[in-house]
Design a protein around this motif. Sequence first.
Motif, PDB file in Angstrom:
ATOM      1  N   ALA A   1      -3.149  -5.930  -3.254  1.00  0.00           N
ATOM      2  CA  ALA A   1      -3.202  -4.840  -2.246  1.00  0.00           C
ATOM      3  C   ALA A   1      -4.324  -4.725  -1.455  1.00  0.00           C
ATOM      4  CB  ALA A   1      -2.947  -3.656  -2.913  1.00  0.00           C
ATOM      5  N   VAL A   2      -5.556  -4.947  -2.256  1.00  0.00           N
ATOM      6  CA  VAL A   2      -6.809  -4.798  -1.616  1.00  0.00           C
ATOM      7  C   VAL A   2      -7.018  -6.077  -0.543  1.00  0.00           C
ATOM      8  CG1 VAL A   2      -9.318  -4.948  -2.125  1.00  0.00           C
ATOM      9  CG2 VAL A   2      -7.690  -3.471  -3.520  1.00  0.00           C
ATOM     10  N   ASP A   3      -6.571  -7.118  -1.098  1.00  0.00           N
ATOM     11  CA  ASP A   3      -6.700  -8.353  -0.096  1.00  0.00           C
ATOM     12  C   ASP A   3      -6.001  -8.050   1.035  1.00  0.00           C
ATOM     13  OD1 ASP A   3      -7.208 -11.272   0.274  1.00  0.00           O
ATOM     14  OD2 ASP A   3      -4.673 -11.053   0.180  1.00  0.00           O
ATOM     15  N   ARG A   4      -4.647  -7.573   1.038  1.00  0.00           N
ATOM     16  CA  ARG A   4      -3.947  -7.381   2.245  1.00  0.00           C
ATOM     17  C   ARG A   4      -4.476  -6.340   3.231  1.00  0.00           C
ATOM     18  NH1 ARG A   4      -0.994 -11.436   3.030  1.00  0.00           N
ATOM     19  NH2 ARG A   4      -2.773 -12.179   2.404  1.00  0.00           N
ATOM     20  N   LEU A   5      -4.957  -5.258   2.368  1.00  0.00           N
ATOM     21  CA  LEU A   5      -5.582  -4.345   3.026  1.00  0.00           C
ATOM     22  C   LEU A   5      -6.892  -4.826   4.023  1.00  0.00           C
ATOM     23  CD1 LEU A   5      -5.643  -1.373   0.972  1.00  0.00           C
ATOM     24  CD2 LEU A   5      -4.576  -1.329   3.008  1.00  0.00           C
ATOM     25  N   GLY A   6      -7.497  -5.757   3.462  1.00  0.00           N
ATOM     26  CA  GLY A   6      -8.700  -6.492   4.083  1.00  0.00           C
ATOM     27  C   GLY A   6      -8.120  -7.325   5.155  1.00  0.00           C
ATOM     28  N   HIS A   7      -7.012  -8.145   4.848  1.00  0.00           N
ATOM     29  CA  HIS A   7      -6.514  -8.824   5.790  1.00  0.00           C
ATOM     30  C   HIS A   7      -6.132  -8.131   7.130  1.00  0.00           C
ATOM     31  CE1 HIS A   7      -4.828 -12.611   5.858  1.00  0.00           C
ATOM     32  NE2 HIS A   7      -3.843 -12.537   6.811  1.00  0.00           N
ATOM     33  N   VAL A   8      -5.879  -6.767   6.955  1.00  0.00           N
ATOM     34  CA  VAL A   8      -5.584  -6.261   8.243  1.00  0.00           C
ATOM     35  C   VAL A   8      -6.900  -5.368   9.025  1.00  0.00           C
ATOM     36  CG1 VAL A   8      -3.038  -5.775   7.624  1.00  0.00           C
ATOM     37  CG2 VAL A   8      -4.571  -4.111   6.815  1.00  0.00           C
ATOM     38  N   HIS A   9      -7.833  -5.767   8.526  1.00  0.00           N
ATOM     39  CA  HIS A   9      -9.257  -5.473   8.816  1.00  0.00           C
ATOM     40  C   HIS A   9      -9.573  -4.150   8.540  1.00  0.00           C
ATOM     41  CE1 HIS A   9      -8.917  -9.260  10.794  1.00  0.00           C
ATOM     42  NE2 HIS A   9      -7.867  -8.810  11.628  1.00  0.00           N
ATOM     43  N   LEU A  10      -9.331  -3.514   7.650  1.00  0.00           N
ATOM     44  CA  LEU A  10      -9.824  -2.314   6.910  1.00  0.00           C
ATOM     45  C   LEU A  10     -11.364  -2.484   6.464  1.00  0.00           C
ATOM     46  CD1 LEU A  10      -6.984   0.003   5.129  1.00  0.00           C
ATOM     47  CD2 LEU A  10      -7.961  -0.097   7.539  1.00  0.00           C
ATOM     48  N   PRO A  11     -12.197  -1.564   7.232  1.00  0.00           N
ATOM     49  CA  PRO A  11     -13.365  -1.642   6.708  1.00  0.00           C
ATOM     50  C   PRO A  11     -13.757  -1.746   5.453  1.00  0.00           C
ATOM     51  CG  PRO A  11     -13.060   0.405   7.656  1.00  0.00           C
ATOM     52  CD  PRO A  11     -11.780  -0.357   7.746  1.00  0.00           C
ATOM     53  N   ASP A  12     -13.254  -1.128   4.663  1.00  0.00           N
ATOM     54  CA  ASP A  12     -13.582  -1.282   3.023  1.00  0.00           C
ATOM     55  C   ASP A  12     -12.359  -0.950   2.199  1.00  0.00           C
ATOM     56  OD1 ASP A  12     -14.618  -0.832   0.477  1.00  0.00           O
ATOM     57  OD2 ASP A  12     -15.963   0.826   1.038  1.00  0.00           O
ATOM     58  N   PRO A  13     -11.556  -1.911   2.222  1.00  0.00           N
ATOM     59  CA  PRO A  13     -10.286  -2.220   1.481  1.00  0.00           C
ATOM     60  C   PRO A  13     -10.454  -1.752  -0.026  1.00  0.00           C
ATOM     61  CG  PRO A  13     -10.929  -4.512   1.983  1.00  0.00           C
ATOM     62  CD  PRO A  13     -12.018  -3.581   2.552  1.00  0.00           C
ATOM     63  N   ALA A  14     -11.240  -2.097  -0.584  1.00  0.00           N
ATOM     64  CA  ALA A  14     -11.359  -1.488  -2.112  1.00  0.00           C
ATOM     65  C   ALA A  14     -11.254  -0.086  -2.194  1.00  0.00           C
ATOM     66  CB  ALA A  14     -12.336  -2.060  -2.860  1.00  0.00           C
ATOM     67  N   LYS A  15     -12.091   0.473  -1.339  1.00  0.00           N
ATOM     68  CA  LYS A  15     -12.194   1.950  -1.080  1.00  0.00           C
ATOM     69  C   LYS A  15     -10.904   2.405  -0.596  1.00  0.00           C
ATOM     70  CE  LYS A  15     -15.024   5.664   0.580  1.00  0.00           C
ATOM     71  NZ  LYS A  15     -14.743   5.831   2.275  1.00  0.00           N
ATOM     72  N   GLN A  16     -10.524   2.095   0.333  1.00  0.00           N
ATOM     73  CA  GLN A  16      -9.362   2.718   1.133  1.00  0.00           C
ATOM     74  C   GLN A  16      -8.233   2.931   0.277  1.00  0.00           C
ATOM     75  OE1 GLN A  16     -10.673   0.764   4.274  1.00  0.00           O
ATOM     76  NE2 GLN A  16     -12.009   2.502   4.523  1.00  0.00           N
ATOM     77  N   ALA A  17      -8.069   1.599  -0.738  1.00  0.00           N
ATOM     78  CA  ALA A  17      -6.957   1.616  -1.496  1.00  0.00           C
ATOM     79  C   ALA A  17      -6.857   2.730  -2.569  1.00  0.00           C
ATOM     80  CB  ALA A  17      -6.890   0.325  -2.307  1.00  0.00           C
ATOM     81  N   GLY A  18      -7.963   3.206  -2.927  1.00  0.00           N
ATOM     82  CA  GLY A  18      -8.158   4.400  -3.606  1.00  0.00           C
ATOM     83  C   GLY A  18      -7.988   5.766  -3.086  1.00  0.00           C
ATOM     84  N   GLN A  19      -7.791   5.798  -1.737  1.00  0.00           N
ATOM     85  CA  GLN A  19      -7.766   6.976  -1.048  1.00  0.00           C
ATOM     86  C   GLN A  19      -6.481   7.403  -0.679  1.00  0.00           C
ATOM     87  OE1 GLN A  19     -10.286   6.123   2.319  1.00  0.00           O
ATOM     88  NE2 GLN A  19     -11.806   7.399   1.445  1.00  0.00           N
ATOM     89  N   HIS A  20      -6.241   8.795  -0.552  1.00  0.00           N
ATOM     90  CA  HIS A  20      -5.011   9.282  -0.034  1.00  0.00           C
ATOM     91  C   HIS A  20      -4.882   8.993   1.402  1.00  0.00           C
ATOM     92  CE1 HIS A  20      -4.971  11.479  -3.885  1.00  0.00           C
ATOM     93  NE2 HIS A  20      -3.828  11.316  -3.960  1.00  0.00           N
ATOM     94  N   PRO A  21      -3.600   8.992   1.878  1.00  0.00           N
ATOM     95  CA  PRO A  21      -3.501   8.754   3.353  1.00  0.00           C
ATOM     96  C   PRO A  21      -4.108   9.786   4.412  1.00  0.00           C
ATOM     97  CG  PRO A  21      -1.421   8.470   2.146  1.00  0.00           C
ATOM     98  CD  PRO A  21      -2.376   9.038   1.314  1.00  0.00           C
ATOM     99  N   HIS A  22      -4.242  10.850   3.910  1.00  0.00           N
ATOM    100  CA  HIS A  22      -4.783  11.854   4.644  1.00  0.00           C
ATOM    101  C   HIS A  22      -6.386  11.741   4.904  1.00  0.00           C
ATOM    102  CE1 HIS A  22      -5.814  14.284   1.216  1.00  0.00           C
ATOM    103  NE2 HIS A  22      -7.235  14.323   1.579  1.00  0.00           N
TER     104      HIS A  22
END
Lengths: 351, 632
Positions: free
Chosen positions: B442-463
């Motif tokens: 999931a973190v890898d995929r989030l990085g793939h779509v160019h989220l700035p800090d995928p590991a952190k965003q994976a742990g966040q809530h959508p809002h």
Amino acid sequence: MTDPRTDARPPETPPEIPAGAPAARPARTADRTAVRRALRMAVRRIVRFAVSLAVLLTASFAMIHLIPGDPVRASLGPAAPIELVQQRTAALGLDRPLPEQFVTYVGGVLTGDFGTSFLTGEPVSEVIAARLPNTLTLALLATAMALIVAVPLGMWAAVRTENGRNRGTEVTFGTVTGAAVAVPEFLYSIALVAVLAVGLGWFPPAGKDGPLTYVLPVLALSIGSIAMIARITRVETLRELGTDYVRLARAKRLPALRLHLRHVLPNTLTATLTMGGLLLTSLIAGSVLVEYVFAWPGLGQKIVESITQKDYPVAQGVILVYGAIVLVVNLVVDLVLGALDPTSEIKEVAA
Amino acid sequence: MRVDDNARPTGQSEAVPDEGGQARKAASRGVVWRSPSALIGGVLVAFMVVLAIAGPLIWGEAAERIDAGAILQGTSAEHPLGTDNLGRDLLARVLVAGRYSLALALAATLIGAVLGTVLGALPSVLPRRGARLVTGLVNALVAFPGLLLAMFTAVIAGLGARGAVLGIGVAIAPGFARLTQTLAASVAGADYVAAARMLGVPRRRILARHILPNIAEPLILTLAQSLGGALLGLAGMSFLGLGVQPPDFDWGRLLFDGFARIYVHPEVALGPAALVALAGIGFNLLGDTLARAAARSSAGRQESARTEPPRAEGEPDPDAVLEVRDLTVSFPGDSTPVRGLSLTMAPGEIVGLVGESGSGKSLTAAAIGGLVPYPGTVTYGRLRLGGADIAGMSGKELGTALAMVFQDPMASLNPALRVGGQLSEVAVVHQGMSRADARRRAVDRLGHVHLPDPAKQAGQHPHELSGGMRQRAVIAMGLMGEPRLIIADEPTTALDVTVQRQILKLLREVVEETGAALLFISHDIAVVGELCDRVVVMYAGRVVEELPADRLAAGAAHPYTRALIASLPDLDTDRSRPLAGIPGTQPAPAQVGVGCAFAARCALATERCRTERPELVVHGPHRRVACWEVTS
């Protein structure tokens, strides 16, 4: 059908970035802002609580003075000698100026002194201390029972009747819960006593003595709430089932159980918990009658007794305690919700 | 999953049995009244009213007849509910007590309504500080259990019927106060009232036509529901001995007397209890029905969709990622938003599906994804994804081979769950990955779509994510599996222009990398022209034109496509003149006639267009069009 003019061209004004905007800032600031906002909300709720408590205190103080005529005379009866009435009035401080009485009363309440019973001379605080736990146990057990039974029931009904399928289930569910909600707790109590206790002899009809004696009161107190919460859970679940994220979760082909427990349930909890809180307060009120029916040694039985016997200090103290419980429960529900639901703060601001 | 069931071709109607015939269409309100709860409620309340009127006339004498020889009896043939301590027949007394119980409840309700309405209206006339005080008081009182308010009042007002009625009235008042406040605020400020005022409609007429109808219903509803509540509350008070005192008696008082004997003769308590319960149920069910009838929109009942499943012709195309033949989505009531749509997509191809709102493009996507909502019926001649029939695919296969992106990224992520968890569950459920592996992916995929800090965003809530980041996360979710087809339903409409560009760029990247096909649904023909290889134009549920995207500007043949393009503003557009549009509106799915659906809005339309529908036919290389004017 919209006019193609509004539809078939690029949007001229880009929509505002939706309310998640703080996240665009560096994360730490965002966290801090959120915490500060949550704290501010908590403070506002606590202030509201304090004001309500003050109003409640004034009201319970005023109660004894609003009774037409002389409450002491009313309590002792017309035959009581005038000296006794005067002596009792003086002992209660009812002959002092009103402001002084108020200060004494508030001071007493704050130090745990609720006065003494007209009839038994027992300190009201002791009466309350002995009976409050029994009332709370009953209300909490009934709330737990209601939530445990009603939430799965409501979700099941929602999933089964989604988009108007299984109309039979929907109609039956609506009619049965609608009827069950409408019957007050004391009628359930009477029916349960008559059928299960007196008729079949399965459970003791009254008193608090061992686990079996809990069954009927808890049942009587929770049936209506089960119906109520199941209805609300159904509506909430239906709303959730229609959201885009559930649609997306379905597009992911998640197994039904996972979909409902993980994606739907958490989002219905806010409403359910709010209801649970409000329910607890309404159950505390309902418990007055249930306690009366089952001779349950709680506050409810006592308040009825004190009102019919005109034992005003006891009635005053018990009403104050009931009111305080309601306020505390509401405060706790608000605070817990604020902490649980990251979006409730937005609602609060909007409201 | 149930969703799959109704997405499969059925051909048969899964309809509700026809019971009302044609009358049903006319009377959507009647449907509410024909439900069992309405029936039960209505009958019970009618019974109570009759009892209140006739009861004392018929049994009044029997209720007071003292019989020293039959005191405190249980059930007997002569006295079905037994007798009281003076030998009076309890059945007669229960039937007689209805009038008093209802009358007291009515009195308490009226007291509560008047008190509450006054309290609720006060804030609008008081100065600000006073208004806030009253509002605060109402808010505090609403939170308070009614029974406690009633007891408090009853203590002051004294034991007896008067105290109980006042008490219940006071208990009802806060609800009315809150309602009045809300109503006064919402209705007086409503646009239609303001509009009527500006049009110079006389004040009395505004009140009669606009305000009263809008607040009368909720007020009457609340009255009806409060009446039931008051009845039960009074019964409770009397049952506790705090209400009606002898020699008067209401149901609560009879309960009080009966309860004392419950261990010996349970039936003497059950009689009045049953009547109180029936009254409560009756008022509540009727109140529910009134509320539902009030809220009922014109939506009628469902009718069967009569669509025969079309048969597939020809051999399936083995190279196509997606092959759709004759896809039809219909809803009860002869509404068919998608009609015989066919579409083939090659791997790596980006196809734009354009059309106005209501042209059926989103339902097409939903049908391919098996997400058409319940009363809808999907039929098709062929629906194959990656060479396999979708109906035969398991959830696992579909869940990984098909990725969907919806319009509103705010709404497509579950607000209660962390972003990473929503991504990784696909891998856990369908690919059997361990939690840790799934999370890494999931973190890898989030990085793939160019989220700035995928590991952190994976742990966040959508809002905690911005709109663009959320849409990236949704795309990343689709990339958790190995998608053969990505369906993006207006993925950029809810985003601002710069973010739109980024998301479009990302989608193109994803297609290039994975070789998946992308079905891009949009009403924005400019964006489609820029992003896509091929454009499919839909109108009123049908494809009207198919052409390569680079031919869009110069080579569009169908008058509708041309009108869409002409309505685009560009740098040369004269800003001082209104934007060009297409006059008229698209017909609703239930109102599409026999001819070309666009004929009514088409400048070139002839008689033939109105009577005969043009088929989609080949019109030059890679181009198809459905228009008589172009092809004949």
